[in-house]
Scaffold this motif. Sequence first.
Motif, PDB file in Angstrom:
ATOM      1  N   PHE A 193      73.379  49.721  40.432  1.00 12.71           N
ATOM      2  CA  PHE A 193      73.368  48.278  40.951  1.00 12.71           C
ATOM      3  C   PHE A 193      72.961  48.231  42.469  1.00 12.71           C
ATOM      4  N   ASP A 194      71.811  47.790  42.664  1.00 11.67           N
ATOM      5  CA  ASP A 194      71.423  47.778  44.098  1.00 11.67           C
ATOM      6  C   ASP A 194      71.757  46.486  44.870  1.00 11.67           C
ATOM      7  N   ASN A 195      71.809  46.419  46.099  1.00 14.80           N
ATOM      8  CA  ASN A 195      71.741  45.446  47.270  1.00 14.80           C
ATOM      9  C   ASN A 195      73.172  44.286  46.717  1.00 14.80           C
ATOM     10  N   MET A 196      74.192  45.020  46.204  1.00 13.44           N
ATOM     11  CA  MET A 196      75.354  44.068  45.763  1.00 13.44           C
ATOM     12  C   MET A 196      75.808  43.343  46.625  1.00 13.44           C
ATOM     13  N   TYR A 197      75.501  43.666  48.072  1.00 14.49           N
ATOM     14  CA  TYR A 197      76.049  42.730  48.974  1.00 14.49           C
ATOM     15  C   TYR A 197      75.222  41.052  49.348  1.00 14.49           C
ATOM     16  N   GLN A 198      74.258  40.957  48.602  1.00 10.26           N
ATOM     17  CA  GLN A 198      73.404  39.791  48.447  1.00 10.26           C
ATOM     18  C   GLN A 198      74.095  38.787  47.395  1.00 10.26           C
ATOM     19  N   SER A 199      74.179  37.531  48.037  1.00 10.94           N
ATOM     20  CA  SER A 199      74.968  36.750  47.062  1.00 10.94           C
ATOM     21  C   SER A 199      73.981  36.219  45.760  1.00 10.94           C
ATOM     22  N   SER A 200      72.876  36.262  46.245  1.00 10.41           N
ATOM     23  CA  SER A 200      71.972  35.885  45.017  1.00 10.41           C
ATOM     24  C   SER A 200      71.890  36.824  43.838  1.00 10.41           C
ATOM     25  N   LEU A 201      72.392  38.050  44.110  1.00  9.83           N
ATOM     26  CA  LEU A 201      72.668  39.064  43.167  1.00  9.83           C
ATOM     27  C   LEU A 201      73.994  39.035  42.464  1.00  9.83           C
ATOM     28  N   ALA A 232      77.076  47.093  58.908  1.00 14.81           N
ATOM     29  CA  ALA A 232      78.673  47.535  58.141  1.00 14.81           C
ATOM     30  C   ALA A 232      79.167  46.770  57.181  1.00 14.81           C
ATOM     31  N   ALA A 233      79.262  45.413  57.552  1.00 15.27           N
ATOM     32  CA  ALA A 233      79.713  44.464  56.632  1.00 15.27           C
ATOM     33  C   ALA A 233      79.063  44.286  55.203  1.00 15.27           C
ATOM     34  N   GLU A 234      77.768  44.584  55.387  1.00  9.52           N
ATOM     35  CA  GLU A 234      77.082  44.629  54.012  1.00  9.52           C
ATOM     36  C   GLU A 234      77.576  45.851  53.045  1.00  9.52           C
ATOM     37  N   MET A 235      78.063  46.898  53.761  1.00  8.27           N
ATOM     38  CA  MET A 235      78.164  48.180  53.011  1.00  8.27           C
ATOM     39  C   MET A 235      79.707  47.755  52.207  1.00  8.27           C
ATOM     40  N   ASN A 237      80.962  44.850  51.773  1.00 10.90           N
ATOM     41  CA  ASN A 237      80.951  43.813  51.000  1.00 10.90           C
ATOM     42  C   ASN A 237      80.582  44.264  49.494  1.00 10.90           C
ATOM     43  N   ALA A 238      79.391  44.978  49.401  1.00  9.99           N
ATOM     44  CA  ALA A 238      78.961  45.617  48.212  1.00  9.99           C
ATOM     45  C   ALA A 238      79.949  46.315  47.571  1.00  9.99           C
ATOM     46  N   LEU A 239      80.823  47.261  48.186  1.00 13.22           N
ATOM     47  CA  LEU A 239      81.667  48.002  47.771  1.00 13.22           C
ATOM     48  C   LEU A 239      83.096  47.157  47.049  1.00 13.22           C
ATOM     49  N   SER A 240      83.399  46.010  47.887  1.00 14.97           N
ATOM     50  CA  SER A 240      84.442  45.354  47.394  1.00 14.97           C
ATOM     51  C   SER A 240      83.888  44.475  46.044  1.00 14.97           C
ATOM     52  N   PHE A 241      82.711  43.745  46.014  1.00 11.05           N
ATOM     53  CA  PHE A 241      82.216  43.046  44.894  1.00 11.05           C
ATOM     54  C   PHE A 241      81.962  43.958  43.805  1.00 11.05           C
ATOM     55  N   ALA A 242      81.685  45.109  43.880  1.00 10.34           N
ATOM     56  CA  ALA A 242      81.422  46.149  42.811  1.00 10.34           C
ATOM     57  C   ALA A 242      82.805  46.358  42.216  1.00 10.34           C
ATOM     58  N   LYS A 243      83.776  46.595  43.064  1.00  9.17           N
ATOM     59  CA  LYS A 243      85.120  47.070  42.579  1.00  9.17           C
ATOM     60  C   LYS A 243      85.706  45.803  41.898  1.00  9.17           C
ATOM     61  N   LYS A 327      74.020  53.905  65.925  1.00  6.55           N
ATOM     62  CA  LYS A 327      74.388  54.398  64.792  1.00  6.55           C
ATOM     63  C   LYS A 327      74.520  55.964  64.479  1.00  6.55           C
ATOM     64  N   SER A 328      74.787  56.620  65.652  1.00  7.70           N
ATOM     65  CA  SER A 328      74.693  57.802  65.587  1.00  7.70           C
ATOM     66  C   SER A 328      75.925  58.558  64.710  1.00  7.70           C
ATOM     67  N   SER A 329      76.905  57.604  64.710  1.00  9.59           N
ATOM     68  CA  SER A 329      78.104  57.997  63.714  1.00  9.59           C
ATOM     69  C   SER A 329      78.153  57.576  62.415  1.00  9.59           C
ATOM     70  N   TYR A 330      76.744  57.107  61.953  1.00  9.63           N
ATOM     71  CA  TYR A 330      77.002  56.331  60.577  1.00  9.63           C
ATOM     72  C   TYR A 330      77.608  57.167  59.626  1.00  9.63           C
ATOM     73  N   LEU A 331      77.594  58.427  59.252  1.00  9.84           N
ATOM     74  CA  LEU A 331      78.254  59.046  58.271  1.00  9.84           C
ATOM     75  C   LEU A 331      79.938  58.941  58.430  1.00  9.84           C
ATOM     76  N   CYS A 332      80.260  58.962  59.541  1.00 12.54           N
ATOM     77  CA  CYS A 332      81.586  58.936  59.758  1.00 12.54           C
ATOM     78  C   CYS A 332      82.082  57.363  59.285  1.00 12.54           C
ATOM     79  N   ASP A 333      81.386  56.418  59.782  1.00 13.98           N
ATOM     80  CA  ASP A 333      81.609  55.009  59.381  1.00 13.98           C
ATOM     81  C   ASP A 333      81.393  54.844  57.828  1.00 13.98           C
ATOM     82  N   ALA A 334      80.506  55.600  57.179  1.00 13.21           N
ATOM     83  CA  ALA A 334      80.264  55.638  55.582  1.00 13.21           C
ATOM     84  C   ALA A 334      81.618  56.126  55.013  1.00 13.21           C
TER      85      ALA A 334
END
Length: 407
Positions: A193-201, A232-235, A237-243, A327-334
């Motif tokens: 399921f892609d782009n699950m942070y988008q309200s339209s989806l 980061a909020a989109e990440m 959001n997607a995880l929270s909605f999917a869960k 964004k050089s610490s992106y994998l830390c944030d993820a």
Amino acid sequence: MKNVSRLFFSLLTLSMLLTACSNAKSHITVAAPDTPDSTDYSFKMGVNLNEQVDVADMQDIQDSKTKWVRCFVEVIDLYKSGTLNTDAKIAAFNSLKSKGYKTALSLKFNFLKNGFPAVNSADWNGYLSFINTLLAKVMPYTDVLIVGNEPFIESAPSTWDEPLNSFYKLACDQVHTYFEQNNINKPIFLGAFDNMYQSSLQTNAGYLKLLAFAKTTSYLSGIDLHIHHTTAAEMTNALSFAKSKIREDQKMLVTEFSLMKYWRSYNNTAIAPAFIAAANASSTDDIDPPPADVTKNYQYIDYALKNPRPAQEWYAFWENSPYLQAKSSYLCDAYHAFKAAGNVFLSFYALRQSYPVGQDFTVNTAPWVLNALFLNRSVRQVNGRNQKSYSFLDQFQKIASNENPCE
């Protein structure tokens, strides 16, 4: 006579029951698995190869320190070509287990390219039946199976409710039946399921219908997500909605994730003056200023892809470009986002840069090449080896070694 008649009918009934049981048993090939799922569902991060397993550098995979590799297979292409037994990608994927890796495989059905066949047509049923043939080839070498790659991206929006839902439900059932008949007890996921942070989806009928199927289907271990995002909020959001759309006992995979959309938003921005200054100040040939007509970020990326740069120059570009350095610490944030979600089982990050040699990188090009752990396209090799990314590989190696990448 009444007693004889009763005895006769009793024997006749018993004979019919025994015959029925015998016929029923003749339809069962192998008993269903009776052992519990032994999968270790603790969080892990692996490398994503997409369809590039046959060209990936095995030393790069080893240097990443992960034990998990994810690929996808183009099911319809294999079905139509009849080359399953000679396909180089299948052979390369099947070899990963012998090299000590655990594997996740996504079954990709590109209906955007091929179109959905009519329900119950020869191709419709052929695609579904071919799943068994494919599974027989790959399941001995597969630890986690995902039904689908990007179902909604790989089909026209007009098909997202039907026939998309019907097909993927039947595909899941086909896999489950095959597993039962062959006593396979490995996790089956549905997605991605892609782009699950988008309200339209989040309100789309097709998405919600397939998510509901995943939740109510007992044999599915969970769902897969692809999260290519800007903030980061989109990440989160997607995880929270999917869960919120799956059962408490189910898990999530994130077989693809990146900041590609964030990188793309800066394609047309001017190259940072700090990078030009650092290049001009360098007393070695390791950091050269770009040609005078290369003034935008996308132009420098195009220049590097066509004229691979010394690693130190590429690192200087990252260090002195505020949008990259931020964004050089992106994998830390993820890592923190996945751990905080609480039910992410596996995540996979891009191993390599995949970009056609000689093809223009334009202002509208999706800059996937900025994601990779190894720089096999934009940076010169040293002693025949691909050079590592500016900061991501260091963080990835810690995650793969069960260490906190932020320390």
